[in-house]
Design a protein around this motif. Sequence first.
Motif, PDB file in Angstrom:
ATOM      1  N   PRO A  57       2.965  11.841 -27.258  1.00  0.00           N
ATOM      2  CA  PRO A  57       2.871  11.626 -25.815  1.00  0.00           C
ATOM      3  C   PRO A  57       3.267  10.206 -25.433  1.00  0.00           C
ATOM      4  O   PRO A  57       2.896   9.240 -26.107  1.00  0.00           O
ATOM      5  N   GLU A  58       4.026  10.095 -24.352  1.00  0.00           N
ATOM      6  CA  GLU A  58       4.498   8.767 -23.932  1.00  0.00           C
ATOM      7  C   GLU A  58       3.334   7.840 -23.606  1.00  0.00           C
ATOM      8  O   GLU A  58       3.384   6.643 -23.897  1.00  0.00           O
ATOM      9  N   LEU A  59       2.274   8.392 -23.018  1.00  0.00           N
ATOM     10  CA  LEU A  59       1.105   7.564 -22.717  1.00  0.00           C
ATOM     11  C   LEU A  59       0.532   6.964 -23.988  1.00  0.00           C
ATOM     12  O   LEU A  59       0.197   5.770 -24.031  1.00  0.00           O
ATOM     13  N   LEU A  60       0.407   7.759 -25.042  1.00  0.00           N
ATOM     14  CA  LEU A  60      -0.122   7.261 -26.311  1.00  0.00           C
ATOM     15  C   LEU A  60       0.787   6.182 -26.883  1.00  0.00           C
ATOM     16  O   LEU A  60       0.313   5.156 -27.383  1.00  0.00           O
ATOM     17  N   THR A  61       2.088   6.392 -26.810  1.00  0.00           N
ATOM     18  CA  THR A  61       3.033   5.404 -27.332  1.00  0.00           C
ATOM     19  C   THR A  61       2.897   4.074 -26.599  1.00  0.00           C
ATOM     20  O   THR A  61       2.867   3.004 -27.220  1.00  0.00           O
ATOM     21  N   LEU A 109       0.275   2.942 -24.860  1.00  0.00           N
ATOM     22  CA  LEU A 109      -1.021   2.326 -25.139  1.00  0.00           C
ATOM     23  C   LEU A 109      -1.040   1.680 -26.522  1.00  0.00           C
ATOM     24  O   LEU A 109      -1.608   0.590 -26.705  1.00  0.00           O
ATOM     25  N   LYS A 110      -0.408   2.319 -27.504  1.00  0.00           N
ATOM     26  CA  LYS A 110      -0.364   1.737 -28.851  1.00  0.00           C
ATOM     27  C   LYS A 110       0.482   0.475 -28.870  1.00  0.00           C
ATOM     28  O   LYS A 110       0.165  -0.486 -29.579  1.00  0.00           O
ATOM     29  N   CYS A 111       1.565   0.458 -28.115  1.00  0.00           N
ATOM     30  CA  CYS A 111       2.384  -0.753 -28.021  1.00  0.00           C
ATOM     31  C   CYS A 111       1.591  -1.891 -27.382  1.00  0.00           C
ATOM     32  O   CYS A 111       1.639  -3.041 -27.847  1.00  0.00           O
ATOM     33  N   LEU A 112       0.861  -1.585 -26.321  1.00  0.00           N
ATOM     34  CA  LEU A 112       0.068  -2.611 -25.640  1.00  0.00           C
ATOM     35  C   LEU A 112      -1.079  -3.095 -26.506  1.00  0.00           C
ATOM     36  O   LEU A 112      -1.427  -4.283 -26.484  1.00  0.00           O
ATOM     37  N   HIS A 153      -9.349   6.097 -25.623  1.00  0.00           N
ATOM     38  CA  HIS A 153      -8.309   7.052 -25.235  1.00  0.00           C
ATOM     39  C   HIS A 153      -7.248   7.147 -26.330  1.00  0.00           C
ATOM     40  O   HIS A 153      -6.758   8.236 -26.634  1.00  0.00           O
ATOM     41  N   ILE A 154      -6.891   6.020 -26.930  1.00  0.00           N
ATOM     42  CA  ILE A 154      -5.926   6.017 -28.030  1.00  0.00           C
ATOM     43  C   ILE A 154      -6.447   6.868 -29.184  1.00  0.00           C
ATOM     44  O   ILE A 154      -5.733   7.722 -29.725  1.00  0.00           O
ATOM     45  N   ILE A 155      -7.697   6.640 -29.572  1.00  0.00           N
ATOM     46  CA  ILE A 155      -8.292   7.374 -30.692  1.00  0.00           C
ATOM     47  C   ILE A 155      -8.311   8.870 -30.401  1.00  0.00           C
ATOM     48  O   ILE A 155      -7.957   9.695 -31.251  1.00  0.00           O
TER      49      ILE A 155
END
Length: 319
Positions: free
Chosen positions: A10-14, A16-19, A32-34
Amino acid sequence: METVKSRTQPELLTILKCLDKRMPLAVKNKRHIISMEKGFEGEIHFDSLLEKSVQAEVLVLNDLLLSISDQSVQIDSLVITPETAYLYEIKNYRGDYQMKDRQLLTLSGKEIGNPLTQLTRTTSLLRQLFHQWHADIGVEGAVIYVNPTFTLYHASPKDPLILPNQIQAHFSKLDSQRVALNRNHRYLADRLLSKHRTDANFHQLIPDYDYHCLKKGITCVVCGSFDMEFTQRMGTCKSCHSKRAKEETVVQNIEEFRLLFPELKISRNIIHEWCGEKVSKERISFILSKKYTKKNHTTGAYYEWKESSLDDSLTNKRF
């Protein structure tokens, strides 16, 4: 088995992981990431089980987001067989749970939610859509629990639930169908694919950030660490000891920049700064010229993503 629509992170997960690598995130964002990582891992596990178990002629569409009767419908996985379209709601819960009054609870009584409510709604709306399209195919939905450590007590055999110890038997049933698909099935799959839309609402779940607040540097493709050491061609992460081609690592970090700042132009100078000046401007220019399309060859040159040059975008990577 033919996968018509592949599954992507999911783009949202990507995002958030980058941030998470480059700025402090609130506890709710980290949770939310977990949660999203756990769900995505379960979906990937489902894909692996399906691919290993089903050799019959079926069409698979993953991560479908449809609008049916002005209602948003999200489908984790849809498997089209000659007579039935199987709709799966994939869960990756682990541990012991109980079902009481069609509600999923922990053994201590904490309510998790009703997994069948969303499934019933989605199945009903998909049937309506197929009826509108005059598609002569049945629709069956099921909540499938893919984590082998999951145990559910007091479940009714009548409920459309597939528990870990039932998955193989269910897929064997799918695999036993030897009737060939026809052009109507492929037309249906293509029509569903054309109706898929991107989720425009996830941006509200992203915390505020700007370029200047983010940590600069090159991060490891595998673990996200900034503790990287480079030779002329290779990069080594001192944290996880993984090795990657220097070019691959730089491109991955450029793609992170492009994902986080789609409104900013990709130039040699800004990527040099984004990478913490760990790679020379000359090397960055070489990589950009090879992997991206150069625009404005005079002053103010910048680069745009060359789609054919990259096999996978960030959201296509299963990490």
